[in-house]
Write a protein that holds these residues in place. Sequence first.
Motif, PDB file in Angstrom:
ATOM      1  N   THR A   1       0.869  -1.067  -0.087  1.00 49.13           N
ATOM      2  CA  THR A   1      -0.046   0.050  -0.041  1.00 49.13           C
ATOM      3  C   THR A   1       0.875   1.207   0.063  1.00 49.13           C
ATOM      4  OG1 THR A   1      -0.185  -0.027   2.402  1.00 49.13           O
ATOM      5  CG2 THR A   1      -1.613  -1.255   1.262  1.00 49.13           C
ATOM      6  N   GLU A   2       0.263   2.207  -0.085  1.00 48.74           N
ATOM      7  CA  GLU A   2       0.973   3.653   0.017  1.00 48.74           C
ATOM      8  C   GLU A   2       1.669   3.780   1.336  1.00 48.74           C
ATOM      9  OE1 GLU A   2      -1.883   6.923  -0.604  1.00 48.74           O
ATOM     10  OE2 GLU A   2      -1.771   6.396  -2.805  1.00 48.74           O
ATOM     11  N   GLU A   3       1.251   3.187   2.366  1.00 47.68           N
ATOM     12  CA  GLU A   3       1.979   3.339   3.768  1.00 47.68           C
ATOM     13  C   GLU A   3       3.217   2.299   3.738  1.00 47.68           C
ATOM     14  OE1 GLU A   3      -1.171   2.362   6.796  1.00 47.68           O
ATOM     15  OE2 GLU A   3      -2.194   4.385   6.159  1.00 47.68           O
ATOM     16  N   GLY A   4       3.236   1.469   2.929  1.00 49.85           N
ATOM     17  CA  GLY A   4       4.263   0.216   3.092  1.00 49.85           C
ATOM     18  C   GLY A   4       3.651  -1.270   2.768  1.00 49.85           C
ATOM     19  N   LEU A   5       4.408  -1.978   3.304  1.00 48.08           N
ATOM     20  CA  LEU A   5       3.861  -3.278   3.199  1.00 48.08           C
ATOM     21  C   LEU A   5       3.280  -3.745   4.331  1.00 48.08           C
ATOM     22  CD1 LEU A   5       4.401  -6.336   1.784  1.00 48.08           C
ATOM     23  CD2 LEU A   5       6.387  -6.697   3.282  1.00 48.08           C
ATOM     24  N   GLU A   6       1.857  -4.345   3.671  1.00 44.42           N
ATOM     25  CA  GLU A   6       0.856  -4.678   4.988  1.00 44.42           C
ATOM     26  C   GLU A   6       0.837  -6.442   5.053  1.00 44.42           C
ATOM     27  OE1 GLU A   6      -3.268  -2.548   5.171  1.00 44.42           O
ATOM     28  OE2 GLU A   6      -3.689  -4.566   4.266  1.00 44.42           O
ATOM     29  N   VAL A   7       0.964  -6.794   6.271  1.00 44.66           N
ATOM     30  CA  VAL A   7       0.894  -7.999   6.325  1.00 44.66           C
ATOM     31  C   VAL A   7       0.007  -8.537   7.383  1.00 44.66           C
ATOM     32  CG1 VAL A   7       2.622 -10.148   7.486  1.00 44.66           C
ATOM     33  CG2 VAL A   7       3.551  -8.267   6.180  1.00 44.66           C
ATOM     34  N   LEU A   8      -0.695  -9.661   6.885  1.00 44.78           N
ATOM     35  CA  LEU A   8      -1.736 -10.128   7.858  1.00 44.78           C
ATOM     36  C   LEU A   8      -1.930 -11.551   7.975  1.00 44.78           C
ATOM     37  CD1 LEU A   8      -4.406  -8.346   5.463  1.00 44.78           C
ATOM     38  CD2 LEU A   8      -4.179  -7.860   7.733  1.00 44.78           C
ATOM     39  N   PRO A   9      -1.398 -11.865   9.246  1.00 48.74           N
ATOM     40  CA  PRO A   9      -1.467 -13.188   9.571  1.00 48.74           C
ATOM     41  C   PRO A   9      -2.713 -13.551  10.362  1.00 48.74           C
ATOM     42  CG  PRO A   9       0.407 -11.936  10.532  1.00 48.74           C
ATOM     43  CD  PRO A   9      -0.631 -11.038  10.177  1.00 48.74           C
ATOM     44  N   ARG A  10      -3.278 -14.710  10.134  1.00 47.68           N
ATOM     45  CA  ARG A  10      -4.493 -15.231  10.809  1.00 47.68           C
ATOM     46  C   ARG A  10      -3.921 -16.137  11.618  1.00 47.68           C
ATOM     47  NH1 ARG A  10      -9.787 -18.665   8.649  1.00 47.68           N
ATOM     48  NH2 ARG A  10     -10.962 -18.167  10.354  1.00 47.68           N
ATOM     49  N   VAL A  11      -4.204 -16.183  12.635  1.00 45.12           N
ATOM     50  CA  VAL A  11      -3.670 -16.893  13.949  1.00 45.12           C
ATOM     51  C   VAL A  11      -4.772 -17.635  14.636  1.00 45.12           C
ATOM     52  CG1 VAL A  11      -2.819 -16.445  16.540  1.00 45.12           C
ATOM     53  CG2 VAL A  11      -2.290 -15.201  14.659  1.00 45.12           C
ATOM     54  N   GLN A  12      -4.335 -18.869  15.125  1.00 41.66           N
ATOM     55  CA  GLN A  12      -5.259 -20.034  15.859  1.00 41.66           C
ATOM     56  C   GLN A  12      -4.645 -19.993  17.113  1.00 41.66           C
ATOM     57  OE1 GLN A  12      -5.252 -24.405  14.986  1.00 41.66           O
ATOM     58  NE2 GLN A  12      -7.416 -23.497  14.298  1.00 41.66           N
ATOM     59  N   ARG A  13      -5.546 -19.684  18.112  1.00 43.45           N
ATOM     60  CA  ARG A  13      -5.063 -19.731  19.447  1.00 43.45           C
ATOM     61  C   ARG A  13      -5.142 -21.348  20.016  1.00 43.45           C
ATOM     62  NH1 ARG A  13      -8.664 -19.252  24.146  1.00 43.45           N
ATOM     63  NH2 ARG A  13      -8.413 -21.397  24.335  1.00 43.45           N
ATOM     64  N   THR A  14      -4.113 -21.738  20.868  1.00 44.89           N
ATOM     65  CA  THR A  14      -4.139 -23.090  21.240  1.00 44.89           C
ATOM     66  C   THR A  14      -4.080 -22.958  22.820  1.00 44.89           C
ATOM     67  OG1 THR A  14      -1.635 -23.276  21.250  1.00 44.89           O
ATOM     68  CG2 THR A  14      -2.897 -23.857  19.302  1.00 44.89           C
ATOM     69  N   GLY A  15      -4.168 -24.170  23.636  1.00 48.49           N
ATOM     70  CA  GLY A  15      -4.210 -24.201  24.863  1.00 48.49           C
ATOM     71  C   GLY A  15      -5.947 -23.771  25.468  1.00 48.49           C
ATOM     72  N   ASN A  16      -5.887 -23.607  26.818  1.00 51.26           N
ATOM     73  CA  ASN A  16      -7.229 -23.233  27.559  1.00 51.26           C
ATOM     74  C   ASN A  16      -7.287 -21.827  27.919  1.00 51.26           C
ATOM     75  OD1 ASN A  16      -5.596 -23.251  29.754  1.00 51.26           O
ATOM     76  ND2 ASN A  16      -6.404 -25.048  30.565  1.00 51.26           N
ATOM     77  N   SER A  17      -6.398 -20.712  27.439  1.00 50.52           N
ATOM     78  CA  SER A  17      -6.407 -19.517  27.839  1.00 50.52           C
ATOM     79  C   SER A  17      -6.114 -18.451  26.662  1.00 50.52           C
ATOM     80  CB  SER A  17      -5.264 -19.342  28.934  1.00 50.52           C
ATOM     81  OG  SER A  17      -5.635 -20.428  30.147  1.00 50.52           O
TER      82      SER A  17
END
Length: 282
Positions: free
Chosen positions: A183-199
Amino acid sequence: MKNSTYKRIYGLVLLLLAMLTTKVAAQISLAPTILYIHENRSIGEIYVTNTAQTAQEVNFETKFAYPQQKMDGQVAMITDDSVKAEQFGLDDNIRVFPSRMVLQPGQSQVVRIQVLPMNKPDGVYWSRFLASASELTPEIGTSTPNGVGTQINFVVEQNIPLFYRKGDNSTGIRVIDFKTNVTEEGLEVLPRVQRTGNSPFLGTMVAELYNEDEELVSEVQNSVFFYFDDWTKITFPMDTDKSPVGNYRISIKFVTQRSSISTADIVSADLIVFEERISILK
């Protein structure tokens, strides 16, 4: 004549807006800003301070909610998820005392929160602690020095997360999707995260961008929270005078450390590192 009238009206509107902005500014402060309660004690304390110049009436309640980040980077507070509330909510097991107080200017008082025993698996459960403050108004029938007056009373609401640690707790994340965009602001990175554990995972993210010569191009550090599967947005500023075309390596580290959370409270996890190589084409 009309122009001068409009100018006077416009000036009065600006003055009123300024008065309203001052009026609805933060009237109380809460400490700490994140509260953890442990099963072996079951009671936590929040210090409430009146930072306004007038007496404040403050009411307290709790409500299940959690933040969720969208792909565009905007964070929404989810308050109507009844399924998650049944699984992870605390509201039916919380007692707040007192539930109401009046604070004079500069005065502080402690609110105690008790979590009652509950028949749920080990894990971290949560709610939001809500404090609604409004200026203490005179009783009906009292008059102002100039006679009968009209007053607009604003209610300012603040809330902080409240966590309850029950039994053995664990957390972690893994990146299950990854998108990039220039984008005009720079490099946009979008990780999708899956949470593990019970917290929920609360911590810090350090993202680094290296060029094909392994030179550090940009670095971004943000506080992060992942209650469930979620997105997070990273924008690497880049020199717009130079072409971004080339090969890059992205390194993202997730660590369970926050300056606002003590090590005794935060649910810890091993350092998590995610790396991805990308090519920016013409």
